[in-house]
Design a protein around this motif. Structure first.
Motif, mmCIF file in Angstrom:
data_model
loop_
_atom_site.group_PDB
_atom_site.id
_atom_site.type_symbol
_atom_site.label_atom_id
_atom_site.label_comp_id
_atom_site.label_asym_id
_atom_site.label_seq_id
_atom_site.Cartn_x
_atom_site.Cartn_y
_atom_site.Cartn_z
ATOM 1 N N ASN A 199 0.813 -1.223 0.000
ATOM 2 C CA ASN A 199 0.000 0.000 0.000
ATOM 3 C C ASN A 199 0.845 1.271 0.000
ATOM 4 O O ASN A 199 0.356 2.352 0.333
ATOM 5 N N VAL A 200 2.104 1.170 -0.398
ATOM 6 C CA VAL A 200 2.946 2.356 -0.628
ATOM 7 C C VAL A 200 3.038 2.602 -2.130
ATOM 8 O O VAL A 200 3.339 1.686 -2.899
ATOM 9 N N TYR A 201 2.768 3.832 -2.506
ATOM 10 C CA TYR A 201 2.768 4.231 -3.916
ATOM 11 C C TYR A 201 3.733 5.398 -4.103
ATOM 12 O O TYR A 201 3.961 6.168 -3.170
ATOM 13 N N LEU A 202 4.253 5.515 -5.309
ATOM 14 C CA LEU A 202 5.276 6.525 -5.577
ATOM 15 C C LEU A 202 4.760 7.567 -6.559
ATOM 16 O O LEU A 202 4.286 7.227 -7.647
ATOM 17 N N ASP A 203 4.856 8.820 -6.158
ATOM 18 C CA ASP A 203 4.395 9.961 -6.962
ATOM 19 C C ASP A 203 5.601 10.606 -7.636
ATOM 20 O O ASP A 203 6.675 10.719 -7.039
ATOM 21 N N LEU A 204 5.423 11.040 -8.873
ATOM 22 C CA LEU A 204 6.560 11.523 -9.670
ATOM 23 C C LEU A 204 6.818 13.022 -9.559
ATOM 24 O O LEU A 204 7.800 13.508 -10.110
ATOM 25 N N ALA A 205 5.960 13.769 -8.887
ATOM 26 C CA ALA A 205 6.068 15.234 -8.924
ATOM 27 C C ALA A 205 7.460 15.714 -8.512
ATOM 28 O O ALA A 205 8.109 15.101 -7.664
ATOM 29 N N GLY A 206 7.872 16.825 -9.129
ATOM 30 C CA GLY A 206 9.151 17.416 -8.755
ATOM 31 C C GLY A 206 9.911 17.877 -9.975
ATOM 32 O O GLY A 206 9.517 17.629 -11.119
ATOM 33 N N SER A 207 11.010 18.544 -9.710
ATOM 34 C CA SER A 207 11.773 19.133 -10.813
ATOM 35 C C SER A 207 12.851 18.199 -11.346
ATOM 36 O O SER A 207 13.394 18.437 -12.410
ATOM 37 N N GLY A 208 13.177 17.153 -10.612
ATOM 38 C CA GLY A 208 14.243 16.259 -11.054
ATOM 39 C C GLY A 208 13.743 15.258 -12.076
ATOM 40 O O GLY A 208 12.643 14.725 -11.950
ATOM 41 N N LEU A 209 14.547 15.040 -13.114
ATOM 42 C CA LEU A 209 14.193 14.082 -14.155
ATOM 43 C C LEU A 209 15.375 13.142 -14.389
ATOM 44 O O LEU A 209 15.937 13.099 -15.486
ATOM 45 N N PRO A 210 15.792 12.381 -13.368
ATOM 46 C CA PRO A 210 16.985 11.555 -13.558
ATOM 47 C C PRO A 210 16.802 10.535 -14.679
ATOM 48 O O PRO A 210 15.814 9.808 -14.691
ATOM 49 N N TYR A 211 17.769 10.528 -15.557
ATOM 50 C CA TYR A 211 17.667 9.695 -16.754
ATOM 51 C C TYR A 211 17.568 8.214 -16.380
ATOM 52 O O TYR A 211 18.400 7.706 -15.626
#
Lengths: 270, 258
Positions: A201-213
């Motif tokens: 029940n842990v989910y990961l949200d992508l928001a933010g300024s970093g875009l690591p390749y």
């Protein structure tokens, strides 16, 4: 005729009007720390969302994570009532407020909205940790009504070798614990994919300024696309960069569709 | 190459990418020219201005030489040399260096912080004079300098084009006054993620101020592609930001006659 892939749509700048696109991590309004063109008004946000074709953004206004949570929740609900299909309100919890005030606010918005869709925690801005007693009413409500909590970080004391997030997720199996900014750096990605592997029940949200390749591809390979949600941080950040990262990722279009909307639809019961 | 709905194709040129290995490598990161070209193809990027990690993180002279050698077979890759002030004699004298850079349609990247020098005339005036005289764009990451040093440099070298890299979404209160004061200041876009940033800068200062870049291979290139392709700017302004501005600065394309 072959179907246009989502990558091809990025190349051509074609909006995704025929896709389900939900942004699980929005804010609203101005912010003291920097200039936001358009001032983050609901109208400016919706215009930004329309550049791509984001149907719905779930928002916690800046003032809610900042100096006046009550006013922020009022603004979020007001924007939702004006644009019911486009902006959904998080009810933000400032754990430093008196418990009775938080409980009354949750009851009020439960009544007004016919149920709260999700809570937003920003323990860093509110100078607390996620084990603060002031979050108690939100944990209770989220467990009872099976709604997600999006938190800027899931900080709190580790015990018996287990992180606070792991212990909370295990103790509250009906709550989806959304970890904000999970894809911002390789350090974060590695740490949080490990947490997510331990806790369904842990989910990961992508928001933010970093875009690591390559980071998004790694996250999908480690925990599956059904555990990752598109967030943009609008209007802290423009909605286009994270969206472009998703469309260009070397994952299947089926996985992209889960991340860009289907997972949020399921978790937020939309 | 990306297509603009209903208009001419958008030809992307990346001003900010590297080849060569580096200290903070993760498993997906690539180091070889061929891998960069494959990523450019995946993203629809036509051309790139490339820096070699050896030059920025080991030896500017040897890294620049290595870069020339490995991009020579590829007509769509252009050199971004790392420059140093002249006094220590580690790279060719400024006038000679600048002429060679221009002859190769190249640009220059400076790293004053990492390389322990100052972006001031007492330290680098001769270098900056030479780069200005040859109309060579100077790229500098924000972590390598300060707004004050950029302002001071442009105050003393009004013809020098500076492209600021690796900024953030929090810079408008600093960069807008510099944009207003210095017409040759440009901003690379991949880390400039403020809402409506592309549109607001274009409206206030013109599309010539923005230059497409990715930060590859450390940063994902899909983000900046999306910033341009989903912009509400007209096609000709998108084309300038995507690559037209950089190509003109490098002398690859002519300024249109007015």
């Amino acid at each position: 005729m072959s179907e246009t892939t989502l990558l091809q749509r990025l190349h051509a700048g074609i909006r995704l009007d025929d896709e389900l696109v939900i942004d699980d991590h929005g804010h609203m309004g101005p912010w003291y720390n920097f200039h936001i063109p358009g001032d983050g008004t609901p109208e400016s946000m919706i215009e930004n969302m329309d550049l791509i074709g984001i149907n719905t953004c779930i928002v916690a206004p800046h003032i809610a994570i900042g100096p006046d949570t009550g006013e922020g929740n009022r603004q979020a609900v007001e924007a939702h009532l004006k644009y019911p299909d486009r902006l959904l309100p998080y009810i933000t919890i400032n754990p430093r407020r008196p418990l009775a005030e938080t409980e009354a606010e949750i009851a009020h918005y439960h009544e007004l909205l016919g149920g709260i869709k999700g809570f937003k925690f920003h323990s860093s801005c509110h100078l607390a940790t996620c084990d603060h007693v002031g979050y108690g009413p939100a944990y209770d409500y989220a467990g009872e009504h099976q709604i997600p909590i999006l938190s800027h970080v899931w900080d709190g004391p580790a015990r018996d070798g287990k992180s606070f997030l792991t212990r909370q997720a295990a103790a509250n199996p009906n709550v989806a614990f959304l970890h904000a900014h999970s894809g911002n750096s390789w350090e974060t990605i590695r740490k949080l994919t490990a947490e997510a592997k331990l806790n369904p029940n842990v989910y990961l949200d992508l928001a933010g300024s970093g875009l690591p390749y390559g980071g998004l591809e790694y996250m999908v390979a480690q925990i599956g696309a059904n555990r990752i949600l598109l967030g943009t941080d609008l209007p802290f950040i423009d909605c286009r960069p994270q969206f472009g990262r998703l469309l260009a990722a070397r994952i299947s279009d089926e996985d992209k569709r889960m991340i860009m909307g289907l997972n949020a639809k399921r978790l937020f019961k939309l | 190459m990306s297509s603009s709905a209903g208009g001419d194709p958008i030809r992307f040129m990346d001003c900010h990418c590297h080849v060569g290995s580096f200290e903070g490598m993760e498993e997906p990161h690539f180091t070889e020219v061929e891998d960069l070209l494959a990523e450019m193809k995946h993203l629809g990027i036509s051309d790139a201005l490339v820096t070699h990690r050896w030059a920025s993180r080991w030896s500017p002279r040897l890294g620049n030489e290595k870069l020339e050698e490995i991009i020579a077979p590829y007509a769509n890759l252009y050199p971004c040399y790392v420059a140093l002030p002249p006094t220590t004699g580690e790279i060719a004298p400024p006038a000679e260096f600048a002429r060679a850079v221009r002859a190769n349609h190249g640009a220059v990247r400076v790293c004053p912080s990492d390389h322990q020098w100052r972006l001031t005339d007492w330290c680098a005036g001769e270098l900056l004079d030479a780069l200005e005289a040859e109309s060579i764009p100077v790229l500098v990451a924000m972590q390598q300098t300060s707004w004050d040093d950029i302002a001071g440099t442009l105050e003393r070298h009004a013809g020098l084009s500076i492209i600021v890299l690796d900024t953030s979404y929090r810079i408008n209160r600093s960069i807008y006054p510099l944009f207003a004061r210095y017409p040759t200041l440009r901003l690379e876009i991949h880390s400039y993620q403020i809402p409506w940033g592309i549109e607001d800068v274009t409206e206030r200062f013109g599309p010539e101020r923005l230059v497409f870049g990715t930060g590859l291979p450390e940063s994902d290139g899909g983000g900046p592609i999306s910033q341009v392709m989903y912009s509400r700017l007209p096609g000709e302004q998108k084309a300038l930001i995507a690559g037209g501005n950089l190509r003109r600065m490098l002398g690859i394309e002519e300024e249109p006659t007015r």
